[in-house]
Design an enzyme around this catalytic site. Structure first.
Site, short mmCIF file in Angstrom:
data_model
loop_
_atom_site.label_atom_id
_atom_site.label_comp_id
_atom_site.label_asym_id
_atom_site.label_seq_id
_atom_site.Cartn_x
_atom_site.Cartn_y
_atom_site.Cartn_z
N TYR A 440 0.81 -1.23 0.00
CA TYR A 440 0.00 0.00 0.00
C TYR A 440 0.84 1.28 0.00
CZ TYR A 440 -0.16 -0.14 5.30
OH TYR A 440 0.10 -0.18 6.63
N GLU A 441 0.17 2.41 -0.08
CA GLU A 441 0.84 3.71 -0.20
C GLU A 441 1.78 3.76 -1.41
OE1 GLU A 441 0.67 6.59 1.72
OE2 GLU A 441 -1.05 5.74 2.75
#
Lengths: 593, 593
Positions: A440-441
C-alpha cells in the site's frame, strides 16, 4: 504471548550519539522547545503505552477483527479504550503544529514513536496515522476556516480522518478515477462514487470521520491534472462546530484481508454526499503529495517495527529452545541439548534482522531530520538541499525498509521452526500484518519507478550526486580504525554513482530501460544508504568503551561482510537491461507456448 | 475465482524432449510397462481432477478449515467425496508397487501429478501424501504379514497413514523424544506420549488411520540410536483384517495455523496405545529415512505447484488489468490505460516465476529419474551413482524449490497490488499455504546443513564432484549456438567446485564454518542446478521450430542474465565465514547492548 521491549537504548544512541539531535534542535529557533531530556521522556512514555496497552491487544485484535453490521463498523475489544488513552495522551498530534493542538515534535522523534506502535499493533496505529495524514493535507491546503473547524478535533481524537483515493479500476493510475463532484449553488459539491481499500473508512473510535476524497468536477481535464480534493465528513459539521446530520457517505463492506484484520479497510460509497473543496479545483493531487512523503516514511517504519518485534521474539525463542549440539562440542552438558543459538545459521537469520533494524532506524531518523529541515529551517539553501534529499530517499525509506523487514520477519518465523506457523506464537500474524506495507501507499515497485524516474533520471542524477557527495565527505572523514566501513562505503558510493550514470545513458537509448531496472536500482541505493548509516553508527561508537559500543562495530562488520555483497548482484541485474524482459510477446505470459 | 490450467505442454516437453523418458523406461525391464502415451494419459487425467475437483475446494477449504469436536476431526465440505474419487481412481498408489495394489509408476511421472494437486489444493494432497509416505516406510521395513495387513488398505484409500515424529520439545533433534514403548508379553507394545504437528492425525476420510510412531523402548540407548518405529492403528485390526476396537490413540486438538487450514494438523495423544514394532528395535530412524528422500522431493513440488498456480493467476491479472501507459507510447489507445504487462517491472516478476518454475519442473523430473534408477535399475554401478546423486540433491530439491517458489508467490501477490492482499483473489492464501513447505519435513536451514555436512564435507566432496563432472560433460557437448548457456553453466560449475573445496578446507580450520555457510551454499548449488536444467531445456529446444521452442531459449537467456548473477553473491557470503557470526556472545541476542 509475544514479548516486546522498546529498543530505547538504541533509539537514544541514534538520536544522541549518531545524530547529535539536541544540538540540531537547539540550533534552530523553531525546534528550540525540544531537548534530549524531553525527547527521551516522550520515548519512554510511548514505550510504556506500546508495551502495556497496544501489545496485549495485538493478537486478540487479529482473532476478532473489525466487523460491520448495519453499515456500522466496530473495532475489536479494547481498541476504543486504547484509542481514547492514546488521544488523551496527546499522541495523535505529536508531530502536528501547536497552533492546532499538536505538540510540534520533529519527525526525527515521531518516527521512533511510530516504530513502537507498528511493532506492537500495526492495525491500531493505522487509525490515528490516517488522521495525521488527513490533518497534514488540510494543514497545507485547506482554508483557515476549514483548519479551525477540523484540525483541533482531529488532533484531539474526537474525530478521525481518512484518505479516499483508490477505486476498483484505479489504483496506481489515479488519473482514471471516476468519482464525480458536482457543484451546488452554495459552493459545496455533491460527491458520488465508490472508493476501495479505505483504511479507517468507518469505525467506533471517534464521533465523526473526516474523509478526504479525490474526485473529478464535470469539466475537469482528463488524467491526473483534473483531480480535486474534497472534505466529506461522515456527519455534517454544524456552524457552531458540533456534529450534525449524517452525510451520504458510508461503508458498503469491509475487506477480508490477509492481515491487519483489526484495521477496518472499507469499501466506501458516496451517494451525492456533501463535499467541501480543499484548495483549488484540479489541484487535488498536489495536496496528496504533501503528506505522501510523510506517510511513506511512516510505512517504512511499519517495516522496522515488525522486524524489531520479530527479531526480539525469535532471539528469545532461540535462547530458550534447546535442540542438537554445537559443532565445537557440547555447550550445555546439564541439558538434553544446546540452545539453538550455537548454530551459525540461526545467528545468521537473527543478525540479518538486527543489522537491518539498526540501519533502518538510523535511516528513518536521517530522513526524518531532512523532513524537519524542510519544515523548520530558515536557511533557504538548506531547505532546498533537504527537499532534494527527501524527494530522493522517501521511496527508498518506504520500499527498502519494508522489503528488508519482510525478509527479516520471514527469517524470524523460520527460527521458530514449526511453531512459527502456529497462530499462538504470533510470528505468522507478524508476517501477515507486515506484508501490506510493501503493497500500500504505492507498491514497492511504484516506489522504485519513482526513484529511478522522477527522482533520478528526470533531474539528470543531481539528487543522487548530491547524496553521494555527502556520503563521500563523511566516509573520508572517518578514523583510520574504521577503514573496513570507510572502504566499503566509498566502494558502494562509486558503484552506485557509476550505475546511475549507466541508467541515465541507457534510458536515452531505450525508454523501457528504467522500468525494468527500477527495483534492483532501489535495492542498490538502499544498500549504499545502510552502509552510510553503519559508517555513522561506527563513527559514533568507535571511541567509546563497553559492550554496547563494541557490538555496534561488530554489527557493522557483519553488515559489510554478510549483507553488502548483494550490491554487485543488484548492479548486474540493472545492467542486464530491458530487452531480455520485453522480448516476449504479451500473449506469452498467459500461454504455455 | 482463481484459475489453473495444468502445464501439460511443458510437462510433456520435459518428459519427452528433455529427458527422453520413453526410451529410458523401455530400456529397463522393470519400467517397460510405461510408455509416453501412458504417461501422457495419466497426466491428462490428473489435470482434469486437479482443475475440476480439487481447485474448486481450495478456497472453501481454507475458509471452513478442519474442525475437531468430541475428539473427532471433520474435513471441509467436499473433501470426503474428493478423497473417495481420488482413491477410486487409483491415485494414492500411483507410484506404489503393483504387488500391494499400486500402479508401479516411476517417480519422474508422479512428481508431475503431485505438482498439479499442490497447485490446486495443497491441504487436500497432504492427506494421501502421508499415506504414501507411511506405505513406503512399511514397504521397506515391515514384515510380510504387516505389509499384507496394511498396504492394500492404504493404497485403496480405505485406510490412511501418518508419520508421528515431532514432540513439543523435539523437532529437528529426534534423539531427545520421550514417547515410550513398553513391551507386552504378547509381543505388542504400550505406546505412551504426545506427538505434535501430525498431518492427518485424525479426519473423516477413511475408516482407519495407521499411525507410524517413533518411540523409545525402556532400555533403548540415548539419542537417535535408541529410536524404534511402531504401527499404532486408530482402530485395532482384527485377525481377519476387519476394523476392530478403538485404540488409545487420538487427537487432543488441532493446531491453528497460518495456512493449509483444511489439512488437520493434530496434537496426538497416545495413552498406552497398542503398537506393533516395525523392523527391529532401535532402528526406527533408518525406516524414516527411506521415505524421507521421496517426501522431501514432494515438498519441493509443493513449491513448484504453488508457484505455477500463482504465476498463472498473476499473468492473467496483469493481462487484464489496465493502469498507466507504456514508456514507449500508448499501446491500447481505445482503452483508458494500457495493460500492466507493458511495464518491465511487472514482467520481471512474472519471468522470475516462470523461469524458476520451468527449471524446477525439469529438476524435479531429473531427481525423480535418479530415484527411479535407485529403485528399478539392475545395474549396480548405476544404482550406486544414482544413490549418491539423490543423497546430494534431495535437500536442494526440497529447499531450493520451496525458497524460489516463495519468492515467486510473493511477487505474484505483488502483481495484484492491493487486490493481492484480499482473500477473495486467492493469492494471499497461496502465500500462507506455501509458507509451511519451507518449514516442515526438515526446515530449509536443516536441509542446507544436510547438504553441506553429510552430503558434501563428510564424503570429501565426491558427490558434488560426480555431479559437476556430469554437468561439464553435458555442457561441453552443446551446440555452438548455445554458447550463452554453455558458458554460463561451465562458469557456474567452476565456481561451485571451487567454493566446495574452499568449504572443505575452511571446515578443517573451524568446525563452525559449515553451519554458517550452509544456506548460501545450498542456494549456490541450486543456481548451478537450474543453469544445468536450462542447458538441457535449451538443448532440447534449439533445433526445433515454433514459438514454444524459441521461447524456451529466450527464457534460458532471461535466467542467465537476470537470475544467475545471484551466484557470485552467494559465494561471497559463504566465504565471509563463521567468525563474523559467532563473535557475538549469546547474551547479545536478547539484549540491546
Amino acid at each position: 504471548m509475544p514479548i516486546y521491549n522498546a529498543p530505547l537504548a538504541d533509539m537514544k544512541f541514534i538520536l544522541n550519539d549518531v545524530f547529535n539531535a539536541e544540538q540540531f534542535w537547539q540550533a534552530n529557533e523553531n525546534l528550540a522547545h525540544i531537548d534530549a531530556a524531553t525527547a527521551e521522556a516522550i520515548l519512554e512514555e510511548m514505550a510504556k503505552f506500546a508495551q502495556n496497552v497496544t501489545l496485549p491487544l495485538n493478537r486478540s485484535g487479529d482473532e476478532e477483527g473489525a466487523k460491520i453490521e448495519n453499515g456500522q463498523v466496530t473495532t475489536p475489544a479494547g481498541f476504543k479504550e486504547a484509542f481514547k488513552q492514546y488521544a488523551d495522551g496527546g499522541w495523535i498530534g505529536l508531530g502536528a503544529d501547536e497552533e492546532w493542538g499538536g505538540q510540534g515534535m520533529p519527525k526525527m522523534l515521531t518516527v521512533l514513536a511510530d516504530e513502537m506502535l507498528f511493532a506492537t499493533n500495526p492495525s491500531f496505529l493505522l487509525y490515528p496515522l490516517l488522521s495525521v495524514g488527513a490533518g497534514m493535507a488540510l494543514n497545507s491546503y485547506a482554508s483557515q476556516e476549514q483548519k479551525q473547524t477540523y484540525l483541533p478535533k482531529i488532533y484531539s481524537g474526537e474525530w478521525s480522518g481518512t484518505m479516499c483515493l483508490t477505486e476498483p479500476h484505479a489504483g496506481t493510475d489515479l488519473g482514471i478515477i471516476k468519482t464525480k463532484a458536482e457543484p451546488h449553488a452554495d459552493g459545496t459539491y455533491a460527491i458520488t462514487g465508490t472508493k476501495i481499500f479505505i483504511t479507517g473508512g468507518d469505525h467506533d473510535l471517534a464521533e465523526n470521520i473526516i474523509h478526504l476524497v479525490l474526485a473529478k468536477t464535470p469539466d475537469a481535464p482528463a488524467g491526473s491534472r483534473g483531480i480535486s480534493l474534497f472534505i466529506v465528513p461522515k456527519f455534517i459539521v454544524n456552524a457552531d462546530g458540533t456534529v450534525g446530520e449524517r452525510n451520504a457517505a458510508g461503508p458498503g463492506s469491509i475487506e477480508h484481508k490477509m492481515g491487519i484484520k483489526a484495521s477496518a479497510t472499507c469499501v466506501m460509497n458516496f451517494d451525492g454526499a456533501t463535499g467541501y473543496l480543499v484548495g483549488k479545483e484540479n489541484e487535488g493531487l498536489a495536496a496528496m503529495f504533501v503528506m505522501m512523503n510523510y506517510e511513506r516514511l511512516s510505512m517504512g517504519l511499519q517495516g522496522l517495527g515488525a522486524s524489531e518485534f520479530a527479531y526480539q521474539n525469535a532471539a528469545q525463542y532461540a535462547t530458550d529452545r534447546i535442540q542438537g549440539r554445537s559443532a565445537t562440542g557440547v555447550k550445555s552438558p546439564a541439558k538434553a541439548a544446546d540452545s539453538i543459538l550455537v548454530h551459525g545459521d540461526v545467528r545468521r537469520m537473527l543478525l540479518n534482522a538486527r543489522a537491518n533494524n539498526e540501519a533502518s532506524r538510523a535511516f528513518a531518523v536521517y530522513v526524518g531530520q531532512q523532513l524537519d529541515i524542510t519544515k523548520f529551517s530558515t536557511d533557504a539553501e538548506a531547505v532546498k538541499a533537504a527537499n532534494n534529499r527527501v524527494a530522493l530517499l522517501t521511496p527508498v525509506a518506504k520500499a527498502y525498509l519494508t522489503d528488508t523487514a519482510f525478509d527479516a520477519v520471514i527469517d524470524a518465523q523460520m527460527v521458530f521452526g514449526g511453531h512459527g506457523y502456529i497462530r499462538e506464537w504470533g510470528m505468522e500474524q507478524c508476517v501477515r500484518d507486515l506484508r501490506i506495507s510493501q503493497i500500500y501507499e504505492g507498491t514497492n515497485g511504484v516506489q522504485s519507478q519513482d526513484l529511478i524516474g522522477r527522482k533520478t533520471i528526470k533531474c539528470g542524477g543531481t539528487f543522487m550526486a548530491e547524496y553521494i557527495t555527502e556520503i563521500r565527505d563523511f566516509a573520508n572523514g572517518l578514523d583510520a580504525t574504521l577503514n573496513f566501513i570507510k572502504d566499503a562505503t566509498l566502494d558502494a558510493a562509486t558503484e552506485v554513482e557509476a550505475v546511475t550514470e549507466y541508467i541515465i545513458e541507457a534510458t536515452r537509448e531505450n525508454a523501457e530501460f528504467p522500468n525494468s531496472a527500477a527495483v534492483d536500482y532501489l535495492h542498490a541505493v538502499g544498500l549504499l544508504s545502510f552502509s552510510y548509516m553503519f559508517a555513522k553508527i561506527a563513527n559514533a561508537a568507535q571511541a567509546k568503551e563497553g559492550d554496547f559500543y563494541h557490538n555496534k562495530l561488530a554489527l557493522a562488520q557483519y553488515f559489510v561482510q554478510r549483507i553488502l555483497p548483494e550490491l554487485d548482484m543488484r548492479i548486474h541485474k540493472v545492467k542486464a537491461g530491458a530487452e531480455v524482459i520485453m522480448n516476449f510477446s504479451e500473449d506469452y505470459f498467459t500461454n504455455q507456448s
